[in-house]
Motif scaffolding. Structure first.
Motif, PDB file in Angstrom:
ATOM      1  N   THR A 144      36.917  43.481  46.663  1.00 11.25           N
ATOM      2  CA  THR A 144      36.519  43.948  45.343  1.00 11.25           C
ATOM      3  C   THR A 144      37.663  44.661  44.641  1.00 11.25           C
ATOM      4  OG1 THR A 144      35.767  46.071  46.217  1.00 11.25           O
ATOM      5  CG2 THR A 144      34.160  44.262  46.154  1.00 11.25           C
ATOM      6  N   ASP A 194      40.535  33.489  48.340  1.00  9.58           N
ATOM      7  CA  ASP A 194      40.003  34.306  47.259  1.00  9.58           C
ATOM      8  C   ASP A 194      40.645  35.690  47.267  1.00  9.58           C
ATOM      9  OD1 ASP A 194      38.291  32.367  46.341  1.00  9.58           O
ATOM     10  OD2 ASP A 194      36.656  32.995  47.643  1.00  9.58           O
ATOM     11  N   ARG A 197      37.793  40.339  43.516  1.00 11.40           N
ATOM     12  CA  ARG A 197      37.041  40.033  42.305  1.00 11.40           C
ATOM     13  C   ARG A 197      36.421  41.314  41.736  1.00 11.40           C
ATOM     14  NH1 ARG A 197      35.469  34.653  41.374  1.00 11.40           N
ATOM     15  NH2 ARG A 197      36.208  33.175  42.936  1.00 11.40           N
ATOM     16  N   SER A 254      43.984  38.054  41.902  1.00 16.50           N
ATOM     17  CA  SER A 254      42.558  37.844  41.661  1.00 16.50           C
ATOM     18  C   SER A 254      42.328  36.536  40.926  1.00 16.50           C
ATOM     19  CB  SER A 254      41.995  39.002  40.832  1.00 16.50           C
ATOM     20  OG  SER A 254      42.567  38.993  39.532  1.00 16.50           O
ATOM     21  N   ARG A 258      37.098  37.174  36.063  1.00 11.95           N
ATOM     22  CA  ARG A 258      36.895  38.458  36.722  1.00 11.95           C
ATOM     23  C   ARG A 258      35.530  39.034  36.359  1.00 11.95           C
ATOM     24  NH1 ARG A 258      42.109  38.120  35.195  1.00 11.95           N
ATOM     25  NH2 ARG A 258      41.765  39.059  33.168  1.00 11.95           N
TER      26      ARG A 258
END
Length: 266
Positions: A144, A194, A197, A254, A258
Motif C-alpha cells: 500500500t 505489482d 497501490r 506503482s 492509483r
C-alpha cells in the motif's frame, strides 16, 4: 504499467538524475551549496555524528535480514517471480551506484568537501533498494501507499545519516535514490510485479510542488546571514529533499492507476 508509462517515468528519473549531477557536481555554485550541508550539520556535531554513523552502518544490515526472511516466506508461498524481482532490484541498484561512482568525474572547483567523487552513495542505494524490495516481497494486500510512506521515511533517515556523519553530500544520497528508482521501475515492469497501490491521484503533483518548495528554501537560505536559523532551515530543506526522493522511488513503481485496488494473492 504499459511500456509507454515505464518509458516516461524512466526518462523523467534519468533527466532529474542528470540535472542533479550537472548542477550539484559539475558547477561551482552547486558544489558550494552541496558541501555547505556539512557546515549546518557541524552545529549539531556533539549529538548527531556518532549515532548517525552507527545508523548508517547498521540500517542496511537490518534491512537485509528482514528482506531475506521475507524472501524465504515468499518462496514458500510459490512467489518466485517476486523474489527474483527483489534480487534484481537490490543487486542491480548497488552495482549501478558503484559503477556510476567509479565512472563519473568530480571537477575541482574549490575546496568544497571531499575532492574525490562520492556521487552517488552506495550505502543509500543499498538501503533504499532493500526497502523497495521489501515492498515487492510483501503480500499483495500489504503493498500500500501507507507502507511505502513508512519505508520511504526509513530510507530517508538512513540516507541522511550519511550526511550527518560526514560520509556523503546530500546530492550523493538523492542521486543514489534516483538510481534505485530507475532500476526498480524497469524491474517491476519486466517481471510484471505489482508495486504499491492506493496513491491519491494528486501524489505526483504534490511531490513536484514540494520539491520546488525545497529548492526555493535552499535559494532563500543562501541569501541569509550565517547562524542557527540559517543552518536549521538548510537541514530542513535538504532532509525534506531526501525524503521526497525516497517517496518518489516507491511512487514510480506503482501502477499507473492509483485508485487503491489491490491485486489478489498469486
Amino acid at each position: 504499467m504499459t511500456p509507454a508509462v515505464v518509458g516516461r517515468r524512466v526518462l523523467g528519473l534519468v533527466g532529474v538524475l542528470a540535472a542533479l549531477y550537472g548542477g550539484a557536481v559539475l558547477t561551482g555554485e552547486g558544489q558550494v551549496v552541496d558541501a555547505s550541508a556539512f557546515t549546518g550539520v557541524a552545529r549539531f556535531d556533539t549529538v548527531g555524528v556518532d549515532p548517525a554513523g552507527a545508523l548508517r552502518e547498521v540500517a542496511p544490515l537490518l534491512a537485509l535480514v528482514v528482506v531475506v526472511v521475507m524472501a524465504v516466506a515468499a518462496l514458500r508461498r510459490g512467489r518466485s517471480r517476486d523474489v527474483a524481482a527483489a534480487v534484481v532490484i537490490v543487486g542491480a541498484s548497488f552495482v549501478a551506484a558503484r559503477a556510476l561512482k567509479a565512472v563519473l568525474d568530480r571537477p575541482y572547483l574549490g575546496d568544497n568537501g571531499y575532492l574525490d567523487n562520492t556521487f552517488p552513495s552506495g550505502h543509500a542505494a543499498g538501503l533504499t533498494a532493500l526497502l523497495v524490495a521489501a515492498v515487492v516481497l510483501a503480500p499483495p494486500s500489504a503493498r500500500t501507499a501507507r507502507l511505502s510512506v513508512v519505508l520511504a521515511t526509513v530510507a530517508a533517515v538512513g540516507g541522511y545519516a550519511s550526511v550527518v556523519s560526514y560520509a556523503h553530500r546530500p546530492s550523493d544520497v538523492v542521486g543514489a535514490v534516483l538510481v534505485v528508482a530507475v532500476v526498480a521501475t524497469v524491474t517491476v515492469a519486466v517481471f510484471g510485479v505489482d508495486g504499491p497501490r492506493g496513491w491519491p491521484a494528486w501524489s505526483w503533483t504534490a511531490v513536484g510542488v514540494a520539491a520546488l518548495v525545497c529548492l526555493a528554501l535552499l535559494g532563500v537560505e543562501q541569501t541569509m546571514e550565517p547562524g542557527v536559523f540559517d543552518d536549521v532551515l538548510q537541514n530542513i530543506a535538504l532532509s525534506a529533499s531526501v525524503w521526497l526522493a525516497c517517496l518518489t522511488c516507491f511512487l514510480t513503481t506503482s501502477p499507473r492507476e492509483r485508485e487503491g485496488v489491490v491485486s489478489g494473492q498469486r
